[in-house]
Design a protein around this motif. Structure first.
Motif, PDB file in Angstrom:
ATOM      1  N   ARG A  31       0.388  -1.209  -2.553  1.00  0.00           N
ATOM      2  CA  ARG A  31      -0.116  -1.534  -1.215  1.00  0.00           C
ATOM      3  C   ARG A  31      -1.558  -1.065  -1.135  1.00  0.00           C
ATOM      4  NH1 ARG A  31      -0.302   0.788   4.396  1.00  0.00           N
ATOM      5  NH2 ARG A  31       0.338   2.781   3.543  1.00  0.00           N
ATOM      6  N   ILE A  32      -2.460  -1.996  -0.843  1.00  0.00           N
ATOM      7  CA  ILE A  32      -3.865  -1.662  -0.666  1.00  0.00           C
ATOM      8  C   ILE A  32      -4.096  -1.480   0.824  1.00  0.00           C
ATOM      9  CG2 ILE A  32      -6.236  -2.439  -0.998  1.00  0.00           C
ATOM     10  CD1 ILE A  32      -5.072  -4.041  -3.437  1.00  0.00           C
ATOM     11  N   ASP A  37      -6.578   4.595   9.271  1.00  0.00           N
ATOM     12  CA  ASP A  37      -5.575   5.629   9.553  1.00  0.00           C
ATOM     13  C   ASP A  37      -4.433   5.663   8.544  1.00  0.00           C
ATOM     14  OD1 ASP A  37      -4.213   3.343  10.213  1.00  0.00           O
ATOM     15  OD2 ASP A  37      -3.914   3.872  12.317  1.00  0.00           O
ATOM     16  N   GLU A  38      -4.479   4.809   7.530  1.00  0.00           N
ATOM     17  CA  GLU A  38      -3.499   4.728   6.437  1.00  0.00           C
ATOM     18  C   GLU A  38      -2.107   4.307   6.878  1.00  0.00           C
ATOM     19  OE1 GLU A  38      -3.345   7.709   3.480  1.00  0.00           O
ATOM     20  OE2 GLU A  38      -5.507   7.901   3.335  1.00  0.00           O
ATOM     21  N   LYS A  39      -1.943   3.872   8.131  1.00  0.00           N
ATOM     22  CA  LYS A  39      -0.650   3.339   8.564  1.00  0.00           C
ATOM     23  C   LYS A  39      -0.548   1.892   8.126  1.00  0.00           C
ATOM     24  CE  LYS A  39      -0.115   6.407  12.482  1.00  0.00           C
ATOM     25  NZ  LYS A  39       0.005   6.530  13.911  1.00  0.00           N
ATOM     26  N   GLU A  40       0.685   1.442   7.889  1.00  0.00           N
ATOM     27  CA  GLU A  40       0.878   0.058   7.448  1.00  0.00           C
ATOM     28  C   GLU A  40       0.442  -0.905   8.544  1.00  0.00           C
ATOM     29  OE1 GLU A  40       4.378  -2.730   5.557  1.00  0.00           O
ATOM     30  OE2 GLU A  40       4.509  -0.551   5.381  1.00  0.00           O
ATOM     31  N   SER A  41      -0.342  -1.903   8.146  1.00  0.00           N
ATOM     32  CA  SER A  41      -0.813  -2.898   9.104  1.00  0.00           C
ATOM     33  C   SER A  41      -0.633  -4.293   8.518  1.00  0.00           C
ATOM     34  CB  SER A  41      -2.288  -2.657   9.460  1.00  0.00           C
ATOM     35  OG  SER A  41      -3.126  -3.072   8.410  1.00  0.00           O
ATOM     36  N   ASP A  42      -0.793  -5.303   9.362  1.00  0.00           N
ATOM     37  CA  ASP A  42      -0.656  -6.691   8.912  1.00  0.00           C
ATOM     38  C   ASP A  42      -1.777  -7.093   7.961  1.00  0.00           C
ATOM     39  OD1 ASP A  42       1.632  -6.988  10.412  1.00  0.00           O
ATOM     40  OD2 ASP A  42       0.590  -7.877  12.136  1.00  0.00           O
ATOM     41  N   LEU A  98       6.815 -11.339   0.563  1.00  0.00           N
ATOM     42  CA  LEU A  98       6.903  -9.903   0.814  1.00  0.00           C
ATOM     43  C   LEU A  98       8.153  -9.521   1.591  1.00  0.00           C
ATOM     44  CD1 LEU A  98       3.172  -9.382   1.803  1.00  0.00           C
ATOM     45  CD2 LEU A  98       4.230  -8.982  -0.421  1.00  0.00           C
ATOM     46  N   GLY A  99       8.982 -10.503   1.943  1.00  0.00           N
ATOM     47  CA  GLY A  99      10.194 -10.226   2.710  1.00  0.00           C
ATOM     48  C   GLY A  99       9.967 -10.146   4.209  1.00  0.00           C
TER      49      GLY A  99
END
Length: 106
Positions: A31-32, A37-42, A98-99
Protein backbone atom coordinates in the motif's frame (compact mmCIF):
# COMPACT_ATOMS: atom_id res chain seq x y z
CA UNK A 1 4.07 -4.83 8.33
CA UNK A 2 7.31 -3.56 6.84
CA UNK A 3 7.60 0.15 6.02
CA UNK A 4 9.46 1.53 3.02
CA UNK A 5 9.72 4.36 0.49
CA UNK A 6 8.91 4.71 -3.20
CA UNK A 7 12.18 5.12 -5.13
CA UNK A 8 11.05 4.94 -8.78
CA UNK A 9 7.84 5.14 -10.80
CA UNK A 10 7.64 4.08 -14.46
CA UNK A 11 3.97 4.06 -15.46
CA UNK A 12 2.30 1.20 -13.58
CA UNK A 13 5.67 -0.17 -12.40
CA UNK A 14 6.82 1.06 -8.99
CA UNK A 15 10.07 0.33 -7.16
CA UNK A 16 9.98 0.50 -3.36
CA UNK A 17 12.89 0.24 -0.95
CA UNK A 18 12.58 -1.52 2.41
CA UNK A 19 15.06 -2.15 5.20
CA UNK A 20 17.16 -5.27 4.82
CA UNK A 21 15.46 -8.15 6.60
CA UNK A 22 12.00 -6.62 6.05
CA UNK A 23 11.77 -7.17 2.30
CA UNK A 24 8.25 -8.24 1.21
CA UNK A 25 7.84 -11.61 -0.49
CA UNK A 26 6.88 -11.97 -4.13
CA UNK A 27 3.06 -11.60 -4.56
CA UNK A 28 2.72 -9.60 -1.32
CA UNK A 29 0.47 -6.54 -1.51
CA UNK A 30 1.99 -3.08 -1.02
CA UNK A 31 0.00 0.00 0.00
CA UNK A 32 1.47 3.32 -1.09
CA UNK A 33 0.27 5.95 1.35
CA UNK A 34 -0.81 9.19 -0.30
CA UNK A 35 -2.29 10.96 2.74
CA UNK A 36 -0.15 12.82 5.27
CA UNK A 37 -1.83 11.19 8.28
CA UNK A 38 -1.03 7.62 7.08
CA UNK A 39 -4.67 6.53 7.43
CA UNK A 40 -6.12 4.46 4.60
CA UNK A 41 -7.79 6.65 2.00
CA UNK A 42 -9.44 6.20 -1.40
CA UNK A 43 -6.37 7.78 -3.02
CA UNK A 44 -3.93 5.14 -1.75
CA UNK A 45 -2.29 3.04 -4.44
CA UNK A 46 -2.12 -0.74 -4.11
CA UNK A 47 0.49 -2.83 -5.89
CA UNK A 48 1.80 -6.38 -5.94
CA UNK A 49 5.47 -7.37 -5.60
CA UNK A 50 6.75 -9.02 -8.79
CA UNK A 51 10.49 -9.03 -8.23
CA UNK A 52 13.08 -8.62 -5.49
CA UNK A 53 15.87 -6.57 -7.08
CA UNK A 54 18.45 -6.51 -4.27
CA UNK A 55 19.54 -3.79 -1.82
CA UNK A 56 16.06 -3.90 -0.25
CA UNK A 57 14.31 -2.84 -3.48
CA UNK A 58 11.22 -4.62 -4.77
CA UNK A 59 9.57 -4.04 -8.14
CA UNK A 60 5.77 -3.87 -8.05
CA UNK A 61 2.92 -3.49 -10.50
CA UNK A 62 0.11 -1.14 -9.55
CA UNK A 63 -3.61 -1.95 -9.50
CA UNK A 64 -4.51 1.78 -9.49
CA UNK A 65 -3.57 4.76 -11.62
CA UNK A 66 -0.14 6.12 -10.68
CA UNK A 67 -0.62 9.72 -11.82
CA UNK A 68 0.47 12.11 -9.11
CA UNK A 69 2.72 9.64 -7.27
CA UNK A 70 6.14 10.96 -6.35
CA UNK A 71 9.37 9.43 -5.11
CA UNK A 72 9.73 9.40 -1.36
CA UNK A 73 6.14 8.48 -0.52
CA UNK A 74 5.76 6.03 2.35
CA UNK A 75 4.63 2.51 1.60
CA UNK A 76 3.93 -0.57 3.65
CA UNK A 77 3.80 -4.27 3.00
CA UNK A 78 0.42 -5.81 3.76
CA UNK A 79 2.11 -9.08 4.71
CA UNK A 80 0.07 -11.22 2.29
CA UNK A 81 -1.28 -11.19 -1.27
CA UNK A 82 -4.37 -9.12 -2.07
CA UNK A 83 -7.54 -10.79 -0.85
CA UNK A 84 -11.12 -10.41 -2.01
CA UNK A 85 -14.28 -11.40 -0.15
CA UNK A 86 -16.09 -14.66 -0.91
CA UNK A 87 -19.36 -16.21 0.23
CA UNK A 88 -23.13 -16.09 -0.17
CA UNK A 89 -23.36 -12.42 0.86
CA UNK A 90 -21.44 -11.28 -2.21
CA UNK A 91 -23.16 -13.42 -4.85
CA UNK A 92 -24.23 -11.14 -7.69
CA UNK A 93 -22.17 -8.18 -6.40
CA UNK A 94 -19.49 -6.30 -8.37
CA UNK A 95 -15.99 -5.77 -6.94
CA UNK A 96 -12.77 -4.31 -8.31
CA UNK A 97 -9.42 -6.15 -8.17
CA UNK A 98 -8.86 -4.86 -4.62
CA UNK A 99 -12.08 -6.38 -3.27
CA UNK A 100 -13.81 -3.01 -2.95
CA UNK A 101 -17.52 -2.92 -3.99
CA UNK A 102 -18.22 -0.95 -7.17
CA UNK A 103 -21.98 -1.54 -7.42
CA UNK A 104 -23.02 1.23 -4.98
CA UNK A 105 -24.71 -1.26 -2.62
CA UNK A 106 -22.49 -0.53 0.38
Amino acid sequence: MAKGKVVQIIGPVIDCQFAMGEIPKINDAIRIITSSDEKESDNDVFAEVLQQRGNGIVRCVSFNATEGLIRGLDCESMGSPLKVPVGEEITGRLFNALGQPIDDLG
